[in-house]
Design an enzyme around this catalytic site. Sequence first.
Site, PDB file in Angstrom:
ATOM      1  N   PHE A  32       0.859  -1.186   0.000  1.00  0.00           N
ATOM      2  CA  PHE A  32       0.000   0.000   0.000  1.00  0.00           C
ATOM      3  C   PHE A  32       0.903   1.246   0.000  1.00  0.00           C
ATOM      4  O   PHE A  32       1.853   1.318   0.778  1.00  0.00           O
ATOM      5  CB  PHE A  32      -0.915  -0.017   1.228  1.00  0.00           C
TER       6      PHE A  32
ATOM      7  N   ASP B  92       2.664  -4.423   8.877  1.00  0.00           N
ATOM      8  CA  ASP B  92       1.433  -3.656   8.684  1.00  0.00           C
ATOM      9  C   ASP B  92       0.272  -4.663   8.691  1.00  0.00           C
ATOM     10  O   ASP B  92       0.197  -5.535   7.826  1.00  0.00           O
ATOM     11  CB  ASP B  92       1.520  -2.902   7.343  1.00  0.00           C
TER      12      ASP B  92
ATOM     13  N   TYR C 193     -10.377   0.931  11.181  1.00  0.00           N
ATOM     14  CA  TYR C 193     -11.594   1.331  10.451  1.00  0.00           C
ATOM     15  C   TYR C 193     -12.045   0.284   9.438  1.00  0.00           C
ATOM     16  O   TYR C 193     -13.102   0.419   8.839  1.00  0.00           O
ATOM     17  CB  TYR C 193     -11.415   2.695   9.753  1.00  0.00           C
ATOM     18  N   LYS C 194     -11.219  -0.761   9.217  1.00  0.00           N
ATOM     19  CA  LYS C 194     -11.606  -1.792   8.242  1.00  0.00           C
ATOM     20  C   LYS C 194     -12.354  -2.907   8.967  1.00  0.00           C
ATOM     21  O   LYS C 194     -13.496  -2.756   9.353  1.00  0.00           O
ATOM     22  CB  LYS C 194     -10.355  -2.331   7.538  1.00  0.00           C
TER      23      LYS C 194
ATOM     24  N   ARG D  18     -12.093  -5.503  -5.897  1.00  0.00           N
ATOM     25  CA  ARG D  18     -11.877  -6.162  -4.595  1.00  0.00           C
ATOM     26  C   ARG D  18     -13.213  -6.389  -3.910  1.00  0.00           C
ATOM     27  O   ARG D  18     -14.036  -5.477  -3.819  1.00  0.00           O
ATOM     28  CB  ARG D  18     -11.049  -5.259  -3.680  1.00  0.00           C
TER      29      ARG D  18
HETATM   30  C1  LIG Z   1      -1.856  -1.973   3.944  1.00  0.00           C
HETATM   31  C2  LIG Z   1      -2.361  -0.597   4.256  1.00  0.00           C
HETATM   32  N1  LIG Z   1      -1.581   0.239   4.966  1.00  0.00           N
HETATM   33  C3  LIG Z   1      -1.996   1.487   5.272  1.00  0.00           C
HETATM   34  C4  LIG Z   1      -3.244   1.940   4.883  1.00  0.00           C
HETATM   35  C5  LIG Z   1      -3.722   3.334   5.209  1.00  0.00           C
HETATM   36  O1  LIG Z   1      -2.976   3.965   6.196  1.00  0.00           O
HETATM   37  P1  LIG Z   1      -3.621   5.146   7.087  1.00  0.00           P
HETATM   38  O2  LIG Z   1      -4.444   4.484   8.156  1.00  0.00           O
HETATM   39  O3  LIG Z   1      -2.463   5.892   7.619  1.00  0.00           O
HETATM   40  O4  LIG Z   1      -4.479   5.963   6.179  1.00  0.00           O
HETATM   41  C6  LIG Z   1      -4.081   1.088   4.146  1.00  0.00           C
HETATM   42  C7  LIG Z   1      -5.416   1.580   3.719  1.00  0.00           C
HETATM   43  O5  LIG Z   1      -6.182   0.966   3.073  1.00  0.00           O
HETATM   44  C8  LIG Z   1      -3.622  -0.189   3.833  1.00  0.00           C
HETATM   45  O6  LIG Z   1      -4.390  -1.017   3.109  1.00  0.00           O
END
Ligand SMILES: Cc1ncc(COP(=O)(O)O)c(C=O)c1O
Length: 417
Positions: A132, A201, A226-227, A376
Amino acid sequence: MSDAASAAIPPTLSRVRQWDRDDPLGGFKSRFALPEEVLYLDGNSLGAQPIAAREAVAKVMDQWRDELIQAWNQGWFDAPERLGDLLAPLIGARRGEVLVSDNITLNLYKLLGEVTAVAKPGQAVLSEGGNFPTDGYIAQGFCRFAGLAHRWWPEGEALEQHLEGVSVVVLSHVNYRTGAVRDMADVTRRVHAAGAEVVWDLAHSAGALPVALNACGVRYAVGCTYKYLNGGPGAPGFVYVASERHDSAVWQPLSGWHGHAVPFAFDDDYRPADDIRRFRTGTHSAVIYAALEASLTLWQAVDMAKVRAKSLALSGLFQATIAEHLNDYAIVDITPAAACRGSQVALIDAEHGYAIVQALIARGVIGDYREPGLMRFGFTPLYLSHEDVWRAGQAFCEVLDSGEYLDPRFAARGSVT
Ligand SMILES: Cc1ncc(COP(=O)(O)O)c(C=O)c1O
């Protein structure tokens, strides 16, 4: 797990309904507020709203009205640690090892600073190609300011070939595009053996599948709520640091007043807290923390093994329902095999992918689209039934057969896809 995941032919509706009757997680759906007419396959971007979250937010509004500033002493101020302890068992961490704070981007910056503070001079930060974007962007930004080299690990190459001279590598546990899951224990062991550190991550794993940070020997990780964890739009991220690395002699670079050992001492000089609180920065939102706390409270009753079993059943069911149409319309399913997938199905149609997703949304079947060409579909076992997924699969087939995705209105792009 039902046998839906391995079904070669699409199951009948009556069979699917039987799976719902046998579903040990079926009772959770009623604890979410979802529009009747919507089939929501985008909980991998923004989770659905727990009914308790609305009530919790209303309660904070009342507290704000009635208690004013005093409410900070009534659970608001220590929410980052308290919610971290609620989250810890869901990712295989101990109490005191998780802090709910800021977002993935900022938490990565903190951990990159923390890890490289004790690295040998001249060592590099390594990012994985195809991750990402924010993970790479923030590593590049950090390296510019810290005067460190930044390097890429290209997709498909052996990691060991790129670990020479690296102090830290940032890796996703589940790839946001394909949904491929890494063997966390094995990769962590290999990176540590090469003398480097790994920051994981967990954006697409927390709440999606069992995660065992302690058992895998992981020392550093970040993630979002938030997911799959249903914390709400803009809900905070989290940072995990194994207790063996709670060393207040090392500063994380975003040394704000809430991370000070005694924030209300108002000292001139910074002195980090000697526990996970040193990853705090500044004032957080009591409102969104309340929404997240309601969701994490709900999650305490959830068995992650059952989530995993149902997630695989749902993604397999979706694939079985649409499989024949993929061949007919030259759409490629890049979802990994069940054992090494997260909680999503990933389909590629470079020409029509965006329009197909828009046509589905117009029918109330919400998935998302990522460039280039990726459709997706996320599977969230707490609020999706087998029948929902079966119906979503039917809608996918109908959108293709009717040709409705070719309508020019489905080509118009919004700023969020
Ligand atoms: C793997 C991954 N890392 C980071 C993020 C987003 O990061 P942040 O919470 O800082 O917006 C996402 C968002 O979809 C993601 O899929």
